[in-house]
Every structure is written in C-alpha cells, then in structure tokens.
Design a protein around this motif. Structure first.
Motif, PDB file in Angstrom:
ATOM      1  N   GLY A 171     -12.934 -57.811 -42.705  1.00  0.00           N
ATOM      2  CA  GLY A 171     -13.788 -59.196 -42.002  1.00  0.00           C
ATOM      3  C   GLY A 171     -14.071 -59.986 -43.278  1.00  0.00           C
ATOM      4  N   LEU A 172     -14.402 -59.355 -44.353  1.00  0.00           N
ATOM      5  CA  LEU A 172     -14.796 -60.174 -45.573  1.00  0.00           C
ATOM      6  C   LEU A 172     -13.504 -60.563 -46.271  1.00  0.00           C
ATOM      7  CD1 LEU A 172     -17.182 -57.312 -47.051  1.00  0.00           C
ATOM      8  CD2 LEU A 172     -18.001 -59.662 -46.242  1.00  0.00           C
TER       9      LEU A 172
ATOM     10  N   GLU B 263     -11.057 -61.597 -44.672  1.00  0.00           N
ATOM     11  CA  GLU B 263     -10.664 -62.865 -43.569  1.00  0.00           C
ATOM     12  C   GLU B 263     -11.696 -63.853 -44.287  1.00  0.00           C
ATOM     13  OE1 GLU B 263      -9.786 -63.894 -39.053  1.00  0.00           O
ATOM     14  OE2 GLU B 263     -11.548 -62.554 -39.661  1.00  0.00           O
ATOM     15  N   ASP B 264     -12.957 -63.756 -44.190  1.00  0.00           N
ATOM     16  CA  ASP B 264     -13.614 -64.853 -44.777  1.00  0.00           C
ATOM     17  C   ASP B 264     -13.268 -65.519 -46.215  1.00  0.00           C
ATOM     18  OD1 ASP B 264     -15.079 -64.462 -42.378  1.00  0.00           O
ATOM     19  OD2 ASP B 264     -16.660 -63.249 -43.163  1.00  0.00           O
ATOM     20  N   MET B 265     -13.052 -64.616 -46.891  1.00  0.00           N
ATOM     21  CA  MET B 265     -12.828 -65.143 -48.440  1.00  0.00           C
ATOM     22  C   MET B 265     -11.470 -65.781 -48.397  1.00  0.00           C
ATOM     23  SD  MET B 265     -14.197 -62.395 -51.183  1.00  0.00           S
ATOM     24  CE  MET B 265     -13.612 -60.794 -50.225  1.00  0.00           C
TER      25      MET B 265
ATOM     26  N   HIS C 196     -10.108 -67.554 -46.063  1.00  0.00           N
ATOM     27  CA  HIS C 196     -10.442 -68.761 -45.455  1.00  0.00           C
ATOM     28  C   HIS C 196     -11.162 -69.849 -46.440  1.00  0.00           C
ATOM     29  CE1 HIS C 196      -9.957 -67.438 -41.126  1.00  0.00           C
ATOM     30  NE2 HIS C 196      -8.926 -67.502 -41.564  1.00  0.00           N
ATOM     31  N   GLU C 197     -12.363 -69.270 -47.290  1.00  0.00           N
ATOM     32  CA  GLU C 197     -12.881 -69.851 -48.185  1.00  0.00           C
ATOM     33  C   GLU C 197     -12.564 -70.136 -49.591  1.00  0.00           C
ATOM     34  OE1 GLU C 197     -16.704 -68.148 -48.037  1.00  0.00           O
ATOM     35  OE2 GLU C 197     -16.984 -68.069 -45.837  1.00  0.00           O
TER      36      GLU C 197
END
Length: 204
Positions: free
Chosen positions: A12-13, A15-17, A19-20
């Motif tokens: 999950g982390l 995936e977030d990183m 995208h960002e």
C-alpha cells in the motif's frame, strides 16, 4: 494474518509512493528486494490454509500492485525487474505452488537455512519445481519432433538437450532466464547451491 497485514501495508505504501514520487524510477535495492520478499509472503498466505481469514480482494489488488511495480522498475526487457515480475505473475497463476500433491495447502517452509531470505528462496524453489519440469517436458517434445528419422541400421540421435543454448535476448519463454543463476545471482540468491532444510542442523 500478521504476515498478510505487514505485506499488504508495505505494498500500500509502495503504491502511494509510486503515484506521488514515481518510486520505481529511482528505486533503491532494498525496496526492490523487499517487494520480492513481500510477493513471496502474499502468495504463500493467500494460497494457504488460512486464506479464508484474509481480505483476499485487498490482497489480490495489492499483489497486482506488486507485479506492476516490479515491471515499472524495469528499464529493458529481460532485466532483473522484468524477470522478477514474470516470476511473481507465474507463481500467482500457478495451481501447484505451496500445495501438496493432493492439492491441499502446504504452509511450512521447505527451505529453512537462509534466515530472513528463506521465504523468498522457498518460493523460488516451489516455482522452479513446477516450471523446470514443464520446460524440460516442452523441450524434450520439441527436440524429439525435430530429430531426423534414423537410417535403418543406425542408432537414433541422442536426445540430450543443452539448456544454455537459448540467447539471453530471447524472452519468449521466461522460464529459461528465471531458472538461470544470472537472475538470482543479481540478488546474491544463487539457486544451484541451495542448502535445503535439514542439511545444516543448527539452522534448520
């Protein structure tokens, strides 16, 4: 459940990183290696006997995130991230990994002499057991089909196969590369000299 939650949280982390920050564009080795270990964990627990206690929808989604992340780390076809994503995807689609011959889940580690690397080594061994056999059967059949008919009175040609004749640039059949130490040697995970469970008593 703890293993599942830790792996799912990690991806999950990621995936977030991704995208960002587009993490895959400058991914450190430890993140990449952690992703491979996480793939081994997720596949094992989601194919295991405790799957009914897990959020399989979430796990399946994040496993796809893991595969896509490994692919995004690749800069050319056939490099380590590209081969690793193929390994992860084929392991996920396999109906034999982490299973007993009768199809029941097998949750215990068969490779237990690699300390924290054991889960990944064990997943590679499960994958290799299936796809090595499948590849050898395909090659044996193709080789036999290509042999000329023996002339009367002459012995048939040898059916021995040189497994290293396929060019490394040919990625049409990923198992040829995935089963080669060049892939796992990149991570210090050579597979030909594995020490299996029981071979080193104090580490088993």
């Amino acid at each position: 459940m703890t293993i599942f939650e830790a792996s799912a949280t990690f991806f999950g982390l990621v995936e977030d990183m991704e995208h960002e920050l587009k993490l895959s564009a400058h991914c450190p080795r430890y993140i990449f290696t952690s992703a491979l270990v996480g793939v081994a964990f997720l596949a094992r627990v989601m194919k295991g006997p405790f799957a009914s206690y897990l959020d399989l929808d979430r796990g399946s989604k994040l496993y796809r995130v893991a595969i896509d992340f490994l692919k995004s780390c690749s800069i050319e076809k056939g490099d380590l991230p590209d081969r690793s994503s193929t390994f992860a995807e084929q392991m996920w689609l396999s109906n034999k990994v982490f299973k007993n011959p009768d199809g029941t889940p097998y949750i215990a580690l068969r490779v237990r002499t690699r300390l924290s690397g054991s889960p990944l080594h064990d997943a590679i061994k499960w994958w290799r057991d299936e796809f090595m056999e499948e590849r050898d059967e395909d090659r044996q059949g193709a080789h036999q089909d290509s042999l000329p008919a023996p002339v009367s009175g002459e012995p048939a040609m040898s059916s021995s196969i040189n497994q290293n004749t396929a060019p490394l640039t040919d990625f049409s059949y990923a198992s040829d590369l995935l089963l080669n130490d060049q892939m796992w040697g990149d991570l210090g995970l050579g597979i030909d000299d594995w020490a299996l469970s029981g071979s080193i008593p104090w580490m088993a």
